[in-house]
Design a protein around this motif. Sequence first.
Motif, short mmCIF file in Angstrom:
data_model
loop_
_atom_site.label_atom_id
_atom_site.label_comp_id
_atom_site.label_asym_id
_atom_site.label_seq_id
_atom_site.Cartn_x
_atom_site.Cartn_y
_atom_site.Cartn_z
N HIS B 49 0.83 -1.21 0.00
CA HIS B 49 0.00 0.00 0.00
C HIS B 49 0.87 1.26 0.00
CE1 HIS B 49 -3.98 -1.88 0.81
NE2 HIS B 49 -3.19 -2.86 1.22
N ARG B 50 0.28 2.34 -0.47
CA ARG B 50 0.97 3.63 -0.43
C ARG B 50 1.04 4.11 1.02
NH1 ARG B 50 1.99 5.86 -5.14
NH2 ARG B 50 0.86 5.11 -6.96
N SER B 54 -3.35 7.77 1.70
CA SER B 54 -4.48 7.31 0.89
C SER B 54 -4.74 5.83 1.09
CB SER B 54 -4.20 7.57 -0.59
OG SER B 54 -3.18 6.68 -1.05
N ASN B 55 -3.70 5.08 1.44
CA ASN B 55 -3.75 3.63 1.60
C ASN B 55 -4.07 2.91 0.29
OD1 ASN B 55 -3.20 1.57 3.41
ND2 ASN B 55 -5.37 1.10 3.66
N ASN B 56 -3.96 3.62 -0.84
CA ASN B 56 -4.17 2.96 -2.12
C ASN B 56 -3.08 1.93 -2.35
OD1 ASN B 56 -6.38 4.51 -2.72
ND2 ASN B 56 -5.18 6.10 -3.75
N ILE B 57 -3.38 0.95 -3.21
CA ILE B 57 -2.39 -0.08 -3.51
C ILE B 57 -1.38 0.48 -4.51
CG2 ILE B 57 -2.02 -2.32 -4.60
CD1 ILE B 57 -4.75 -3.12 -3.42
N ARG B 58 -0.10 0.32 -4.17
CA ARG B 58 0.97 0.82 -5.05
C ARG B 58 1.48 -0.29 -5.94
NH1 ARG B 58 6.69 1.75 -3.83
NH2 ARG B 58 7.51 3.27 -5.29
N GLU B 60 1.39 -4.60 -6.67
CA GLU B 60 0.72 -5.86 -6.36
C GLU B 60 1.57 -7.01 -6.90
OE1 GLU B 60 -3.11 -5.35 -8.08
OE2 GLU B 60 -2.39 -5.52 -10.13
N ARG B 131 3.00 -2.48 -10.93
CA ARG B 131 2.35 -1.31 -10.35
C ARG B 131 0.85 -1.39 -10.63
NH1 ARG B 131 5.27 3.85 -11.85
NH2 ARG B 131 6.58 3.31 -10.09
N ARG B 132 0.06 -1.06 -9.64
CA ARG B 132 -1.39 -1.12 -9.79
C ARG B 132 -1.84 -0.12 -10.83
NH1 ARG B 132 -5.54 -2.70 -6.20
NH2 ARG B 132 -7.46 -2.61 -7.38
#
Lengths: 145, 133
Positions: B49-50, B54-58, B60, B131-132
């Motif tokens: 995660h970032r 933001s907790n977005n996925i960076r 995978e 990268r997502r």
Amino acid sequence: MAAQAFTIRLKGVRQVQMRLNDLAARNPRAAQSSVRSEGEIDLTEMKKLTPVDLGNLRITGRVEELLGQIGIRWAFGGTTGKFPIKAGPRTGQVPFVDYAVKVHQELGVFHEVGQAKFIEQVLIESLPNYAERIGRRWAREMGIA
Amino acid sequence: MSASSELAQFLADGGTLGTLAVDIFVDKIPAGQRNALLVAQYQGKRPEHRMDGSNNIRFEFPRVQIVVRNTDDATSFSKAELAVDRLAAIVNQTIGGIFYRSVQLINQPGIMERDKNQDLLVSFDVEVERRRS
């Protein structure tokens, strides 16, 4: 953008490795016992994920110790020799499972019980903590934690 | 797109393994297709995660299985080896518009099974660092 690079240096890694090797060499039984005990925990999880239909794949799951070194491997298939067939024309024979790789690898098959990658999935989840688990158990067995 | 779609196209672009939707397939081999290379995605490690709030996925880390089926045993293995060489060479490059940090081999090509036509199926798995999108 210009290429960026950085270097991380870890000092003392070799000394730690030598110390661990020394501990393992002096106490191989405790080290192997710890590795095996933790491996048995994962084997139980693998068996929970092993597809079950008509065959004997699940009961062939086992932890095997490596000869001459500290370590284990998880094995499915072949035979454990412990579970002879109890009824029918093959009574007394020990079942031989020759389809473990196929069941493990075939992603496109629906299983009512279990799933493909029943070994790999458990290892993906457990490996990040594996060294710590073995270390804790080993330390307990050595009486130092 | 999924990693399996991107890597299938990447293998087809190499020109030596086949053509997408003709003998290279994503996630499923059509019935009756005896000479085929399958690229199928399955669960891998948890994503990264970032750390920017933001907790977005960076990144995978899906795993991808390659299965080669051929009426000729030697071709099954040689195509699998070609696919290994092509996939293992991926590092820090863009494929299908997605940045791939690496593709790492989890196991070597090995016999998966012999099907009802006695065709040999050879498979291997890779772990993707992507990268997502």
